[in-house]
Enzyme design. Structure first.
Site, PDB file in Angstrom:
ATOM      1  N   GLU A 274      10.890   5.371  12.175  1.00  0.00           N
ATOM      2  CA  GLU A 274      10.590   5.909  10.845  1.00  0.00           C
ATOM      3  C   GLU A 274      11.347   7.222  10.613  1.00  0.00           C
ATOM      4  O   GLU A 274      11.924   7.442   9.541  1.00  0.00           O
ATOM      5  CB  GLU A 274       9.093   6.141  10.712  1.00  0.00           C
TER       6      GLU A 274
ATOM      7  N   ASP B 160      14.319   7.594   7.772  1.00  0.00           N
ATOM      8  CA  ASP B 160      14.246   8.563   6.680  1.00  0.00           C
ATOM      9  C   ASP B 160      15.589   9.266   6.491  1.00  0.00           C
ATOM     10  O   ASP B 160      16.061   9.440   5.357  1.00  0.00           O
ATOM     11  CB  ASP B 160      13.142   9.581   6.981  1.00  0.00           C
TER      12      ASP B 160
ATOM     13  N   ASP C 186       6.394   3.707   5.453  1.00  0.00           N
ATOM     14  CA  ASP C 186       6.831   4.009   6.820  1.00  0.00           C
ATOM     15  C   ASP C 186       7.516   2.815   7.475  1.00  0.00           C
ATOM     16  O   ASP C 186       8.542   2.960   8.152  1.00  0.00           O
ATOM     17  CB  ASP C 186       5.630   4.432   7.677  1.00  0.00           C
TER      18      ASP C 186
ATOM     19  N   GLU D 220      11.042   2.368   6.172  1.00  0.00           N
ATOM     20  CA  GLU D 220      11.964   3.319   6.802  1.00  0.00           C
ATOM     21  C   GLU D 220      12.277   2.903   8.233  1.00  0.00           C
ATOM     22  O   GLU D 220      13.425   3.040   8.694  1.00  0.00           O
ATOM     23  CB  GLU D 220      11.375   4.728   6.770  1.00  0.00           C
TER      24      GLU D 220
END
Length: 232
Positions: A47, A51, A120, A123
């Site tokens: 995650e 990002d 989440d 990502e």
């Protein structure tokens, strides 16, 4: 479960060389808290990487595709397209929540449908594609599933602007006037006040908003006004 995850590979047209990387995309930390003997790893590191990759891809795409925009516009558009709700929407469309490893508690509280968890896992999937197939494949995936249609709509309708900015542009163009905000009342102790605000155009009430700060209440009132005036 392996067979189930193969459905995702078909859906996104990406076959993973390392199946463990794909599997880790769906491991929520709550599952490991209840299954300490598990050899799986949580998706938190993926995650984190996802990002950053998503941020870079978004910046490059905006720079290449919308080269007439100002730097400030890029920043606002980027924040709008990568916000939690947008990522969760894509995750929902791909049914990513159905593949999650969750604790019994998260399962009972409908964790598969929680916006934050879905964002989440999207990502994490971005990071997994990047690790397994590199940048170009990840770029194409994000463009196809996150940007197309959604990004053009955001830019065309200036949805990246704050509600107050959008309302001001609209009223200046249509009425040659600025909207006026008035505090109707506030309540609660100083450390936890709540504000109720109205917004007027040409002295007519067009929206109201209730928030934890005057600024938040004004933004919500502006959003209410935009819907009333434009239907958007």
């Amino acid at each position: 479960m392996e067979e189930d995850r193969s459905k995702i590979e078909k859906q996104i047209n990406i076959v993973f060389k390392n199946k463990d990387t794909l599997r880790n995309v769906f491991v929520h930390r709550s599952y490991l808290n209840e299954n300490r003997e598990s050899t799986l790893s949580s998706n938190e590191k993926l995650e984190f990487l996802g990002d950053s990759v998503l941020s870079l891809v978004t910046s490059i795409y905006l720079y290449r595709t919308y080269d007439t925009l100002e730097e400030g516009d890029y920043t606002d558009i980027k924040a709008s397209i990568v916000r939690t709700e947008s990522l969760a929407e894509v995750a929902t469309n791909l049914s990513l929540g159905s593949y999650l490893f969750l604790s019994n508690g998260e399962e009972k509280s409908r964790g598969r449908y929680k916006t934050n968890l879905l964002a989440d896992v999207f990502e994490a999937l971005v990071a997994a594609i990047y690790l397994d197939h590199g940048f170009d494949k990840t770029y194409d995936f994000i463009v196809k599933f996150l940007f197309l249609e959604r990004l053009d709509k955001i830019i065309k309708n200036k949805l990246y602007l704050s509600p107050k900015s959008r309302l001001q542009e609209y009223t200046q163009l249509k009425f040659k006037q600025l909207p006026e905000y008035e505090l109707i009342f506030s309540k609660g102790p100083e450390h936890n006040k709540e504000f109720y605000v109205k917004v007027l155009v040409k002295k007519k009430l067009v929206g109201t908003g209730f928030g934890k700060s005057k600024k938040q209440a004004e933004e919500l009132a502006a959003s209410d006004a935009i819907k009333a005036l434009t239907g958007q």
